[in-house]
Design an enzyme around this catalytic site. Structure first.
Site, PDB file in Angstrom:
ATOM      1  CB  SER A 176      -0.968  -0.005   1.182  1.00  0.00           C
ATOM      2  OG  SER A 176      -0.279  -0.165   2.400  1.00  0.00           O
ATOM      3  CG  HIS A 204      -3.566  -0.697  -2.389  1.00  0.00           C
ATOM      4  ND1 HIS A 204      -4.030   0.592  -2.343  1.00  0.00           N
ATOM      5  CD2 HIS A 204      -3.393  -1.070  -1.106  1.00  0.00           C
ATOM      6  CE1 HIS A 204      -4.119   0.986  -1.086  1.00  0.00           C
ATOM      7  NE2 HIS A 204      -3.738  -0.006  -0.309  1.00  0.00           N
ATOM      8  CE  LYS A 236      -7.555   1.192   0.523  1.00  0.00           C
ATOM      9  NZ  LYS A 236      -7.158   0.252   1.541  1.00  0.00           N
TER      10      LYS A 236
HETATM   11  C1  LIG Z   1      -7.160   0.163   2.971  1.00  0.00           C
HETATM   12  C2  LIG Z   1      -6.604  -1.150   3.304  1.00  0.00           C
HETATM   13  C3  LIG Z   1      -7.254  -1.998   4.200  1.00  0.00           C
HETATM   14  C4  LIG Z   1      -8.450  -1.547   4.993  1.00  0.00           C
HETATM   15  O1  LIG Z   1      -9.604  -1.535   4.239  1.00  0.00           O
HETATM   16  P1  LIG Z   1     -10.815  -0.636   4.725  1.00  0.00           P
HETATM   17  O2  LIG Z   1     -11.986  -1.165   4.000  1.00  0.00           O
HETATM   18  O3  LIG Z   1     -10.462   0.773   4.371  1.00  0.00           O
HETATM   19  O4  LIG Z   1     -10.914  -0.821   6.213  1.00  0.00           O
HETATM   20  C5  LIG Z   1      -6.754  -3.265   4.383  1.00  0.00           C
HETATM   21  N1  LIG Z   1      -5.630  -3.671   3.743  1.00  0.00           N
HETATM   22  C6  LIG Z   1      -4.961  -2.876   2.901  1.00  0.00           C
HETATM   23  C7  LIG Z   1      -3.732  -3.382   2.232  1.00  0.00           C
HETATM   24  C8  LIG Z   1      -5.414  -1.585   2.667  1.00  0.00           C
HETATM   25  O5  LIG Z   1      -4.735  -0.768   1.866  1.00  0.00           O
END
Ligand SMILES: *Cc1c(COP(=O)(O)O)cnc(C)c1O
Length: 384
Positions: A176, A204, A236
């Site tokens: 990330s 991602h 995302k």
């Molecule tokens: C954003 C993210 C999460 C968390 O997801 P949310 O739905 O925002 O709680 C988990 N793992 C990774 C790698 C992330 O980038």
């Protein structure tokens, strides 16, 4: 309370104080903050679906059909036909037996890890894994081993002298804060040889990689047999909210019975599920969004190379520019803000000490001119 104010003062002194900007417009390439317009280079809405008319319309229609609140957890009476349809579509999309919705990715990761392993077991994690994966391992009470970022050789050594009943390897699919891909073919080979489970959090990669957005597993051609546990997030690339776990029938049934972050929380609003069904259609069909991202990534990298900007090697929309010093990273981010760009400074503990950086993210809705303007701003900084 004096203790707290001392701590806060210390954070500020170290350049680690965090504050929120109040956004007055929809999520998009242009954000309005304090009445001014900024070009957005920090969102995770990689495909530009958060404000897509079809996604908005599906949300509105579903609010008319289902109301707003889901009323309860999934196991009581909160599991609607909208949730169920989305789960079936996500299972088909990922080529897996079943998928299960969670309210957030954070909760999915905590729930899955704490369900699969406990005290006499061991979790192996890449050092740069997302905070929610680390917290899931801590919550599980299992023995916790972290290996050097993407170092599969070290992982295999750690595993060779481990006698735990159950072993779980956990990794981000696309990291990330670094934007690089996990070495999944090697991890899968090691997991099979060591009789361990492999869990990939592809927050991602989904939507962005693979011909139809199947993520890093599609990129490498890996199946449920190679990676038994897949976690995806919906906030995302999908542009909505929530998360899912996809895998075998037994995995999903076990999570329904046992995962506390699934059982003891209110189901997502059904309208979010319907909005996600609309966005999933765009994710699969709109290959132009992925093609556009590839073009923009290339353009940005080429321009950055000409300016000798210290980018980390990344082929994803996450393009990290290393600054190292925390206060300097904040200074550069503030300078860009004054020039009309939103680029976030990522500081410890989100990244290791000395690893402060700008995390520039690209979206399919950016145009060449946006990239060029950002590069011009970097050229100015370089001179001063
Ligand atoms: C954003 C993210 C999460 C968390 O997801 P949310 O739905 O925002 O709680 C988990 N793992 C990774 C790698 C992330 O980038």
């Amino acid at each position: 309370m004096e203790h707290l104010s001392n701590n806060l003062a210390e954070l500020a002194q170290q350049g680690l104080y965090r504050s929120r900007r109040i956004v007055e417009s929809p999520q998009s390439i242009n954000l309005q903050i304090d009445g001014k317009q900024y070009i957005n280079f920090c969102s995770n809405d990689y495909l530009g679906l958060a404000n897509h008319p079809e996604v908005i319309q599906a949300f509105k229609n579903a609010a008319d059909t289902y109301g707003v609140g889901s009323g309860s957890a999934h196991l009581i009476c909160g599991h609607s036909s909208a949730h169920h349809a989305l789960e079936e579509e996500l299972a088909a999309f990922t080529g897996r037996d079943r998928a299960l919705l969670f309210s957030t990715g954070y909760m999915a990761n905590m729930g899955v890890i704490a369900t699969l392993v406990s005290r006499s077991d061991t979790v192996f994690q890449d050092r740069l894994n997302h905070a929610s994966l680390l917290d899931g391992a801590l919550l599980s009470g299992a023995r916790f081993k972290r290996y050097v970022h993407t170092d599969t050789k070290q992982l295999d050594e750690l595993m060779s002298c481990n006698t735990s009943a159950k072993k779980l390897i956990v990794t981000d699919g696309v990291f990330s804060m670094d934007g690089n891909f996990a070495p999944l073919p090697e991890l899968s080979t090691i997991a099979k040889a060591r009789k361990a489970w492999l869990m990939v959090d592809d927050a991602h990669g989904l939507g962005v990689l693979g011909q139809h957005g199947g993520g890093v597993l599609a990129h490498y051609g890996l199946t449920q047999n190679d990676v038994p546990v897949l976690v995806g997030t919906l906030g995302k690339s999908f542009g909505t909210f929530g998360a899912f776990v996809a895998g075998s029938e037994e995995l999903i049934e076990t999570l329904i019975q046992k995962a506390r972050t699934y059982i003891y929380t209110t189901a997502l609003p059904a309208a979010v599920a319907e909005a996600t069904r609309a966005s999933l259609k765009r994710v699969i069909a709109d290959t132009w969004r992925r093609d556009k991202l590839i073009h923009l990534i290339d353009r940005f990298k080429l321009g950055a190379q000409q300016l000798h900007l210290p980018l980390l090697p990344s082929n994803s929309p996450i393009q990290p520019l290393m600054i190292h010093d925390t206060k300097q990273a904040v200074m550069v981010s503030n300078f860009l803000y004054e020039q009309g760009f939103l680029v976030s400074a990522i500081r410890p503990p989100t990244v290791p000490q000395g690893g402060a950086r700008l995390r520039i993210t690209l979206s399919a809705l950016h145009e060449d001119k946006h990239i060029d303007r950002l590069l011009d701003a970097f050229a100015k900084i370089h001179k001063s």
